[in-house]
Design a protein around this motif. Structure first.
Motif, short mmCIF file in Angstrom:
data_model
loop_
_atom_site.label_atom_id
_atom_site.label_comp_id
_atom_site.label_asym_id
_atom_site.label_seq_id
_atom_site.Cartn_x
_atom_site.Cartn_y
_atom_site.Cartn_z
N PRO A 229 -16.62 75.13 13.60
CA PRO A 229 -17.02 76.24 12.72
C PRO A 229 -16.52 76.00 11.31
CG PRO A 229 -15.16 76.87 14.09
CD PRO A 229 -15.57 75.50 14.54
N ASP A 230 -16.76 76.95 10.43
CA ASP A 230 -16.45 76.70 9.02
C ASP A 230 -14.97 76.79 8.68
OD1 ASP A 230 -16.11 79.40 9.23
OD2 ASP A 230 -17.58 79.95 7.71
N LYS A 231 -14.12 77.17 9.63
CA LYS A 231 -12.68 77.20 9.36
C LYS A 231 -11.91 76.43 10.43
CE LYS A 231 -12.82 81.65 6.97
NZ LYS A 231 -12.31 83.05 6.95
N SER A 232 -12.49 75.38 10.93
CA SER A 232 -11.88 74.61 12.01
C SER A 232 -10.85 73.63 11.50
CB SER A 232 -12.97 73.84 12.77
OG SER A 232 -12.41 72.94 13.69
N GLY A 233 -9.81 73.40 12.30
CA GLY A 233 -8.83 72.38 11.98
C GLY A 233 -9.44 70.98 11.95
N ALA A 234 -10.57 70.80 12.64
CA ALA A 234 -11.25 69.50 12.62
C ALA A 234 -11.69 69.14 11.21
CB ALA A 234 -12.45 69.51 13.56
N LEU A 235 -11.97 70.14 10.39
CA LEU A 235 -12.38 69.87 9.01
C LEU A 235 -11.21 69.35 8.19
CD1 LEU A 235 -14.69 72.94 8.31
CD2 LEU A 235 -15.24 70.73 9.34
N ILE A 236 -9.99 69.75 8.56
CA ILE A 236 -8.80 69.18 7.90
C ILE A 236 -8.74 67.69 8.20
CG2 ILE A 236 -6.29 69.19 7.83
CD1 ILE A 236 -6.36 72.14 8.50
N THR A 237 -8.97 67.33 9.47
CA THR A 237 -8.96 65.90 9.84
C THR A 237 -10.02 65.14 9.07
OG1 THR A 237 -8.30 66.61 12.07
CG2 THR A 237 -8.95 64.31 11.79
N ALA A 238 -11.20 65.72 8.94
CA ALA A 238 -12.28 65.06 8.19
C ALA A 238 -11.89 64.89 6.73
CB ALA A 238 -13.57 65.87 8.31
N GLY A 239 -11.27 65.91 6.14
CA GLY A 239 -10.83 65.81 4.75
C GLY A 239 -9.78 64.74 4.55
N LEU A 240 -8.84 64.66 5.50
CA LEU A 240 -7.81 63.61 5.43
C LEU A 240 -8.43 62.23 5.58
CD1 LEU A 240 -5.07 65.37 7.60
CD2 LEU A 240 -4.95 64.91 5.14
N ALA A 241 -9.44 62.13 6.45
CA ALA A 241 -10.13 60.84 6.62
C ALA A 241 -10.76 60.38 5.32
CB ALA A 241 -11.19 60.96 7.72
N LEU A 242 -11.38 61.29 4.60
CA LEU A 242 -11.98 60.94 3.32
C LEU A 242 -10.91 60.49 2.33
CD1 LEU A 242 -14.58 63.84 2.95
CD2 LEU A 242 -15.08 61.42 3.36
#
Length: 378
Positions: A229-242
């Protein structure tokens, strides 16, 4: 080894500061024996960090070593030749990795992190398992966080594919969180490894989970978001990957599906849209020899249906708390754009925690990144 453990536990320095001291003084023992003023001349230390560095007590580190020997936990330091090179190359690699099971030789093998929401839909669970299975079938090490939902499905798919899988903990290495995944952890340890930067018995809070995300992405060539979803911790992982220069992949969902809003936004921002494992594998066929593992796939006890059932009952979602008006990070940015280094000084946050928070705020439209690694409040 005891001096490095002292540096990361008793002294409790952020990884980037501990690494800077090691680079300057040459060894953990030299840092241990140096005067605090001498250490302060090398880099900026907070008053709390100076106080902790004055505690020249090796007994806690020796207890950790004894606990690891007794429990069969391996300790891998950043100066060890087997320390994963991809992880070593990130901005703030952990000085110590505690390992249960058998860690694959990641310096020679491709690895992909498959992540997503804890409260996944059947679509997310099945997609994560199929992705991980297809990757594992072709000799790719699947990395995830062993959380409920997507992470659990990814590990199970990887185990069925036959290539070892790695669970990265945000808690002490000798535990199992969540407890419901005890059976899954046993399967992982028979056919892979669990790793953590936290020693046996360590007390960790919720901050341990955003910090472990940098390890998941750091160990990997890329991160695949199966459902978020739009506030998922998975998005933090994606941001760190970038930030780490890694690839980001995302599985699309329905335009009106809340559980896929974050993954869909990643695709809008440039993540590669993927439908199956082959969409990831084709990116690396020219670099790695991708082939089925030699050993037969182990039998996994629990199907995806049970993964989803467990996830549906859980109320736990990796959603960072919204920033308040007195948020120190937003307050620090009131005067205009600032570089990451200055923000670490003003907020007292470690770089990994700071990057995680900046990623969340950027996704919320509260902060944006400017050229030259400057961050500006919106």
């Amino acid at each position: 080894m005891q001096y490095l453990i002292w540096l990361t536990t008793t002294a409790a320095l952020p990884p980037e500061k501990a690494w800077a001291l090691l680079a300057r003084f040459g060894s953990g023992k030299a840092v241990f024996e140096a005067e605090t003023d001498e250490l302060s001349r090398v880099l900026l230390l907070t008053p709390a960090e100076k106080q902790r560095l004055k505690k020249r007590d090796l007994a806690p580190a020796q207890r950790i070593l004894a606990d690891c020997r007794r429990q069969g936990i391996h300790i891998l330091s950043i100066v060890d030749e087997h320390y994963p090179q991809r992880l070593k190359a990130i901005y703030d690699p952990p000085l110590i990795l505690y390992v249960r099971g058998e860690l694959p030789e990641l310096n020679d093998l491709p690895a992909i992190a498959v992540v997503g929401t804890r409260r996944c839909t059947p679509y997310g669970a099945v997609t994560a398992e199929k992705l991980a299975f297809g990757l594992s079938q072709n000799g790719v090490v699947v990395i995830s966080g062993m959380a409920e939902g997507v992470d659990s499905a990814a590990h199970r798919g990887a185990l069925k594919g036959g290539t070892p899988t790695i669970a990265v903990f945000g808690t002490a290495i000798d535990g199992c969180y969540p407890a419901i995944n005890g059976g899954l952890l046993r399967d992982i340890l028979r056919h892979g490894a669990a790793v953590s930067e936290y020693p046996p018995g360590a007390k960790t809070g919720r901050g341990g989970f955003p910090r472990r995300n940098r390890i998941m992405s750091g160990l990997s060539l890329g991160v695949a978001v199966a459902e978020a979803p739009d506030k998922s911790g998975a998005l933090i992982t994606a941001g760190l990957a970038l930030d780490q220069g890694r690839d980001v992949f995302a599985v699309p969902g329905g335009v009106d599906a809340p559980g896929s809003a974050g993954a869909n936004e990643l695709i809008q921002r440039g993540a590669k849209l993927i439908r199956n494992a082959e969409d990831i594998l084709c990116e690396y066929r020219g670099v790695y020899r991708l082939s089925p593992p030699a050993q037969a796939a182990p039998v996994i006890r629990e199907p995806v249906a049970s993964v989803y059932a467990a996830a549906s009952k859980s109320g736990a979602i990796s959603t960072p708390a919204p920033a308040s008006t007195d948020d120190p990070l937003l307050a620090a940015l009131c005067g205009g754009p600032l570089p990451l280094e200055e923000l670490t000084v003003r907020t007292g946050l470690s770089s990994s925690d700071l990057l995680a928070k900046l990623t969340v705020l950027e996704l919320k439209g509260r902060v944006r990144q400017l050229p030259g690694k400057l961050f500006e409040r919106l």
